[in-house]
Write an enzyme that holds these catalytic residues in place. Structure first.
Site, PDB file in Angstrom:
ATOM      1  N   HIS A  18      20.470  44.211 -49.741  1.00 12.28           N
ATOM      2  CA  HIS A  18      20.020  42.990 -50.434  1.00 12.28           C
ATOM      3  C   HIS A  18      19.164  42.135 -49.492  1.00 12.28           C
ATOM      4  O   HIS A  18      18.149  41.576 -49.893  1.00 12.28           O
ATOM      5  CB  HIS A  18      21.223  42.159 -50.889  1.00 12.28           C
ATOM      6  CG  HIS A  18      22.090  42.827 -51.915  1.00 12.28           C
ATOM      7  ND1 HIS A  18      23.449  42.967 -51.771  1.00 12.28           N
ATOM      8  CD2 HIS A  18      21.786  43.401 -53.106  1.00 12.28           C
ATOM      9  CE1 HIS A  18      23.950  43.577 -52.835  1.00 12.28           C
ATOM     10  NE2 HIS A  18      22.963  43.868 -53.651  1.00 12.28           N
ATOM     11  N   LYS A  42      34.515  39.614 -65.625  1.00 13.85           N
ATOM     12  CA  LYS A  42      34.401  40.597 -64.542  1.00 13.85           C
ATOM     13  C   LYS A  42      35.303  40.205 -63.371  1.00 13.85           C
ATOM     14  O   LYS A  42      35.431  39.020 -63.053  1.00 13.85           O
ATOM     15  CB  LYS A  42      32.938  40.636 -64.082  1.00 13.85           C
ATOM     16  CG  LYS A  42      32.469  42.024 -63.662  1.00 13.85           C
ATOM     17  CD  LYS A  42      30.969  42.076 -63.507  1.00 13.85           C
ATOM     18  CE  LYS A  42      30.585  43.042 -62.399  1.00 13.85           C
ATOM     19  NZ  LYS A  42      29.148  43.047 -62.145  1.00 13.85           N
ATOM     20  N   ARG A  91      16.632  51.407 -55.290  1.00 13.47           N
ATOM     21  CA  ARG A  91      17.000  52.419 -54.290  1.00 13.47           C
ATOM     22  C   ARG A  91      16.547  53.802 -54.714  1.00 13.47           C
ATOM     23  O   ARG A  91      16.159  54.612 -53.901  1.00 13.47           O
ATOM     24  CB  ARG A  91      18.525  52.438 -54.096  1.00 13.47           C
ATOM     25  CG  ARG A  91      19.034  51.273 -53.304  1.00 13.47           C
ATOM     26  CD  ARG A  91      20.505  51.108 -53.460  1.00 13.47           C
ATOM     27  NE  ARG A  91      20.823  50.671 -54.810  1.00 13.47           N
ATOM     28  CZ  ARG A  91      22.012  50.274 -55.216  1.00 13.47           C
ATOM     29  NH1 ARG A  91      23.028  50.313 -54.377  1.00 13.47           N
ATOM     30  NH2 ARG A  91      22.212  49.874 -56.438  1.00 13.47           N
ATOM     31  N   SER A 128      27.260  48.283 -52.869  1.00 15.42           N
ATOM     32  CA  SER A 128      28.363  47.299 -52.784  1.00 15.42           C
ATOM     33  C   SER A 128      29.704  47.922 -53.169  1.00 15.42           C
ATOM     34  O   SER A 128      30.747  47.572 -52.608  1.00 15.42           O
ATOM     35  CB  SER A 128      28.085  46.101 -53.706  1.00 15.42           C
ATOM     36  OG  SER A 128      26.996  45.353 -53.215  1.00 15.42           O
TER      37      SER A 128
END
Ligand code: ADP
Length: 153
Positions: A18, A42, A91, A128
């Site tokens: 990031h 979440k 990515r 992550s």
């Protein structure tokens, strides 16, 4: 008129991947707002306050980077702070497929453009989810996260 971009994400946690996207975005925009999206349904591993303090610590010497928390649609938050662009990182082709749909729908509903930056090769593998797994198993995440001590305290 200054060009403001929003870099939205859950940042659970904010990784060197990031960080590299922010460095690249600063070459194009006057201000980059890192926006931590809070979704009430979440579950996050790292508490919101830790995630926020952690990201702030990384950019404390950079006046062109701000850290904010938002709920609701990213495009609504962009309008609130007068940002015309959303920044996202790519990515691989999997990221691209996912990001393309979101970017096209965001543009349709708001006119806001998304701008994509490629990760540098050495950070392409950083994810992550895997960083969280390492931390849960009491491994060190220092290789993947700058100032990790601020995040985990
Ligand atoms: P979200 O939950 O919105 O996907 P993330 O925090 O996982 O939020 O990711 C935010 C953005 O950062 C996304 O654009 C994602 O593709 C990008 N990103 C995640 N990991 C990396 C990495 N290692 N290198 C570059 N970009 C990344």
């Amino acid at each position: 008129m200054s060009r403001i971009a929003v870099f939205p994400g859950s940042f659970d946690p904010f990784t060197k991947g990031h960080e590299c996207i922010i460095e690249k975005a600063l070459g194009l925009f006057d201000e980059v707002v890192i926006a931590i999206g809070q979704n009430t349904s979440k579950k996050y591993l790292f508490p919101l306050e830790n995630r926020k303090a952690h990201i702030k610590s990384i950019f404390e010497n950079n006046k062109r980077v701000r850290v904010e928390v938002f709920t609701g649609l990213t495009v609504t938050f962009c309008k609130e702070i007068n940002a015309d662009y959303i920044v996202r990182g790519l990515r691989d082709s999997k990221d691209f497929g996912y990001e393309r749909s979101i970017a096209q729908m965001n543009h349709e509903i708001s006119g806001i453009e998304s701008v994509f930056f490629m990760t540098v090769p050495e950070y392409t593998a950083i994810n992550s989810t895997i960083v969280r797994e390492i931390h849960k198993s009491r491994g060190s995440i220092d290789l993947f996260v700058t100032n990790a001590d601020i995040l985990v305290k």
